[in-house]
Design a protein around this motif. Structure first.
Motif, short mmCIF file in Angstrom:
data_model
loop_
_atom_site.label_atom_id
_atom_site.label_comp_id
_atom_site.label_asym_id
_atom_site.label_seq_id
_atom_site.Cartn_x
_atom_site.Cartn_y
_atom_site.Cartn_z
N ARG A 260 22.53 32.93 32.10
CA ARG A 260 21.53 33.05 33.18
C ARG A 260 21.82 34.35 33.94
N TRP A 261 21.34 35.46 33.41
CA TRP A 261 21.71 36.77 33.95
C TRP A 261 21.05 37.06 35.29
N ASN A 262 19.87 36.51 35.53
CA ASN A 262 19.27 36.68 36.86
C ASN A 262 20.11 35.97 37.92
N LYS A 263 20.64 34.80 37.58
CA LYS A 263 21.52 34.07 38.48
C LYS A 263 22.81 34.86 38.71
N VAL A 264 23.34 35.45 37.64
CA VAL A 264 24.55 36.27 37.75
C VAL A 264 24.31 37.42 38.72
N LYS A 265 23.19 38.09 38.56
CA LYS A 265 22.85 39.22 39.42
C LYS A 265 22.75 38.80 40.89
N ALA A 266 22.14 37.65 41.13
CA ALA A 266 21.99 37.16 42.51
C ALA A 266 23.35 36.81 43.12
N LEU A 267 24.22 36.19 42.33
CA LEU A 267 25.55 35.83 42.83
C LEU A 267 26.40 37.07 43.07
N GLN A 268 26.27 38.08 42.22
CA GLN A 268 26.99 39.33 42.43
C GLN A 268 26.57 39.98 43.75
N ARG A 269 25.28 40.00 44.00
CA ARG A 269 24.79 40.58 45.25
C ARG A 269 25.30 39.80 46.47
N LEU A 270 25.33 38.48 46.33
CA LEU A 270 25.84 37.63 47.42
C LEU A 270 27.30 37.95 47.71
N LEU A 271 28.09 38.14 46.66
CA LEU A 271 29.52 38.40 46.83
C LEU A 271 29.77 39.80 47.40
N THR A 272 29.05 40.80 46.88
CA THR A 272 29.28 42.18 47.33
C THR A 272 28.75 42.45 48.73
N HIS A 273 27.89 41.55 49.25
CA HIS A 273 27.38 41.70 50.60
C HIS A 273 28.07 40.76 51.60
N SER A 274 29.00 39.93 51.11
CA SER A 274 29.64 38.95 51.98
C SER A 274 30.80 39.55 52.76
N PHE A 275 31.07 38.97 53.90
CA PHE A 275 32.21 39.39 54.71
C PHE A 275 33.52 39.17 53.95
N GLY A 276 33.62 38.02 53.26
CA GLY A 276 34.84 37.71 52.51
C GLY A 276 35.13 38.72 51.43
N GLY A 277 34.09 39.14 50.70
CA GLY A 277 34.28 40.14 49.66
C GLY A 277 34.73 41.47 50.23
N LYS A 278 34.16 41.88 51.34
CA LYS A 278 34.47 43.19 51.92
C LYS A 278 35.89 43.23 52.47
N VAL A 279 36.31 42.19 53.19
CA VAL A 279 37.68 42.21 53.73
C VAL A 279 38.70 42.08 52.61
N SER A 280 38.36 41.36 51.54
CA SER A 280 39.27 41.26 50.39
C SER A 280 39.45 42.62 49.73
N ALA A 281 38.36 43.38 49.63
CA ALA A 281 38.42 44.71 49.02
C ALA A 281 39.26 45.66 49.87
N VAL A 282 39.04 45.63 51.17
CA VAL A 282 39.83 46.49 52.06
C VAL A 282 41.29 46.09 52.04
N ARG A 283 41.54 44.79 52.01
CA ARG A 283 42.94 44.32 51.96
C ARG A 283 43.63 44.81 50.70
N ARG A 284 42.92 44.81 49.58
CA ARG A 284 43.54 45.24 48.32
C ARG A 284 43.94 46.71 48.38
N VAL A 285 43.06 47.59 48.84
CA VAL A 285 43.37 49.02 48.81
C VAL A 285 44.33 49.43 49.91
N THR A 286 44.55 48.57 50.89
CA THR A 286 45.50 48.89 51.96
C THR A 286 46.85 48.21 51.78
N GLU A 287 47.01 47.46 50.68
CA GLU A 287 48.29 46.81 50.42
C GLU A 287 48.90 47.21 49.08
#
Length: 573
Positions: A45-72
């Motif tokens: 279900r690639w349309n579902k995959v695309k929607a979930l990817q957008r949800l994750l990349t726009h979420s607060f949790g995804g963004k702080v996890s990304a910043v945490r990774r590059v700063t640790e």
């Protein structure tokens, strides 16, 4: 207002303090979305995959996890062309707010060169902190897809897989008498630098606009901006995953051409074609030399050509298992008695000892304890890498070579002293063993000293590695317990300090503050409940294991860590 309110949305980020983030809720939310991406990918279900990817990349949790990774990670103190580092909590939260897709334009990469083992120089391109964080953010949404679609016997740059898994698969493919005897040692020429941009944009399931911006960002070398028309830069967080995407599918192609059914047929089990790949290094087994030369190698070349890559004519060769071949720093060879043995390669041993001798030679002004502190991590790391294979005798030879280098170092420091005096100053007997290298080091303000001992590779126990199951997916919920057990076993082996191992087991492998797993990837910090300056001891009753970020949070907010027998907790001091 708590950080739990902002796990799914990125509004009002300025009101949140970095050290007040609920990392347990953030991790849980990110893992939940990644598991849903896996499920949608498996269902096609690639349309579902695309929607979930957008949800994750726009979420607060995804963004702080990304910043945490590059700063640790290890590159947190290395800046890009803008010379910007995120080294304070305020800068990290500003970075989270700046991770927006609209109007995003990556800066060129900073190009440096690092030496290779053969003396040549390898180009390394360093993105800015913002670009690294953006790549880490999209990696969170792309890696679950890559793990679901990956080749079963691909082990490089994948969660929960290692070089030891690849070597164990080599043993499984070559050890038996009925196994293939010929090996195609393949080497891709400048793999990362030649991957086709057109192929990546057509086949990598992510935002094409963002991906194209990364691929064409260019790099700055000697203050000159240069364009990038092909390849993915070595140094980018997402680059290894893009290379894996380009090489995945080769094993499926081989299985289709040489199926494992139909005994006795040319295309059946008699072909014995197996692939073992770690990143861009791979081997392919075959029953005959002609099979590999005339059918397998041309097929591999055709597969790579569509992706913009080609085999290196100098390094790609076909060898018999009785001659042996080097793979990932280890030598695989079947001897006259028909027994397959895997040992550290001569080249790997030579390079390791050269590195150790260089450290010793440059330590003329070091105190003995300082030299030991430099040597021990290197010796222990090298021995742990080779502890799963036939290496006990080689460990002893390496220890002997290191002893000779240290003896020479000690004699040069005290050229007018007798050999007995030098031996008494630097070497002593311990636990029935003589000539153990040691040094005195101060431990605290009181001036108390303790002895630092040189680690001996031969003391590393040889332990057979259990290969990861080919179909296991670390982002699939049904494999969660499987990977937890593997991680528990592996971190138990890596925690050589008995006190640290006791603390890890006492805490059930969880950080006392955020209640998230402490792993080899997250690393750990041994925190003193009562500081040593205040009279606290080094005993396990006064220590707990925390994540590095949680440890910084405890000190910045002046939290007091409490250690009940059943569970850890934190409270305001």
């Amino acid at each position: 207002m708590t950080t739990k309110d902002f796990v799914g949305a990125a509004s009002d980020i300025a009101d949140i303090h970095w050290h007040s983030i609920n990392w347990s809720a953030v991790s849980k939310n990110v893992r939940r979305l990644q598991a849903r991406i896996v499920k949608a990918t498996q269902a096609g279900r690639w349309n579902k995959v695309k929607a979930l990817q957008r949800l994750l990349t726009h979420s607060f949790g995804g963004k702080v996890s990304a910043v945490r990774r590059v700063t640790e990670n290890t590159g947190k103190r290395t800046s890009g062309v803008d010379k910007v580092l995120w080294d304070t909590p305020e800068k990290k939260m500003q970075a989270v707010a700046a991770l927006r897709q609209r109007g995003y334009k990556p800066l060129p990469l900073r190009r440096i060169y690092i030496p290779k083992s053969n003396g040549a120089m390898r180009p390394l391109s360093i993105p800015t902190m913002r670009d690294r964080a953006m790549q880490a953010l999209y990696l969170l949404a792309l890696d679950p897809i890559a793990e679901t679609l990956a080749d079963p016997n691909s082990y490089g740059f994948r969660t929960g897989r290692s070089c030891a898994d690849a070597i164990e698969q080599c043993f499984a493919a070559l050890a038996k008498k009925t196994c293939s005897q010929w090996i195609l040692e393949a080497d891709i020429k400048s793999c990362f630098d030649t991957i086709s941009h057109e192929w990546l944009l057509a086949n990598v399931p992510m935002d094409k606009t963002i991906l194209q911006k990364w691929l064409t960002a260019g790099y700055v070398e000697k203050q000159v901006l240069r364009a990038t028309r092909e390849g993915t830069p070595q140094g980018g967080i997402i680059s290894p995953l893009l290379a894996n995407f380009a090489l995945d599918g080769l094993e499926q192609r081989l299985r289709k051409e040489f199926p494992r059914i139909g005994r006795g047929s040319e295309k059946g089990r008699a072909a014995g074609v197996h692939l073992v790949r770690y990143a861009d290094d791979f081997i392919i087994t075959g029953k005959t030399k002609e099979l590999l030369e005339e059918r397998v190698k041309p097929m591999v070349e055709e597969f790579l050509k569509t992706r913009g890559m080609r085999l290196s004519t100098e390094k790609t060769r076909i060898t018999h298992v009785s001659e042996g071949f080097d793979f990932l720093g280890q030598n695989v060879r079947k001897y006259k008695n028909g027994k397959l043995l895997i040992k550290p390669s001569k080249k790997n041993i030579k390079n390791f000892l050269a590195k150790i001798r260089k450290v010793i030679k440059q330590a003329k002004g070091y105190r003995t304890a300082e030299l030991i502190q430099h040597l021990n991590p290197q010796i222990r790391g090298w021995a742990n890498y080779h502890r799963h294979i036939v290496s006990k005798r080689i460990f002893s030879r390496v220890d002997a070579a290191i002893f000779k280098a240290l003896w020479k170092w000690a004699r040069q420091r005290h050229c007018r002293k007798s050999l007995g005096w030098i031996k008494q100053k630097y070497f002593c007997r311990k636990a029935g063993r003589d000539w153990l290298f040691f040094g005195e080091s101060r431990t605290d303000e009181t001036g108390k000293t303790r002895r630092e001992w040189l680690y001996h590779a031969a003391t590393t126990p040889i332990k057979r590695h259990v290969k990861v199951k080919a179909e296991a997916n670390p982002y699939d919920r049904q494999w969660q317990k499987y990977f937890q057990k593997r991680e528990s076993r592996e971190i138990t082996d890596s925690l050589e300090n008995r006190r640290l191992l006791f603390l890890w087991r006492e805490q059930s492998g969880l950080c006392v503050v955020c209640r998230q797993p402490i792993t080899r990837i997250t690393r750990w910090h041994s925190h003193h409940l009562v500081h040593r300056a205040a009279g606290g001891s080094d005993e396990t009753e006064n220590r707990v294991l925390l994540h590095p970020e949680c440890h910084r949070s405890v000190h910045s907010q002046e939290l007091e860590v409490v250690k009940p027998r059943s569970n850890g907790s934190v409270r305001k001091a």
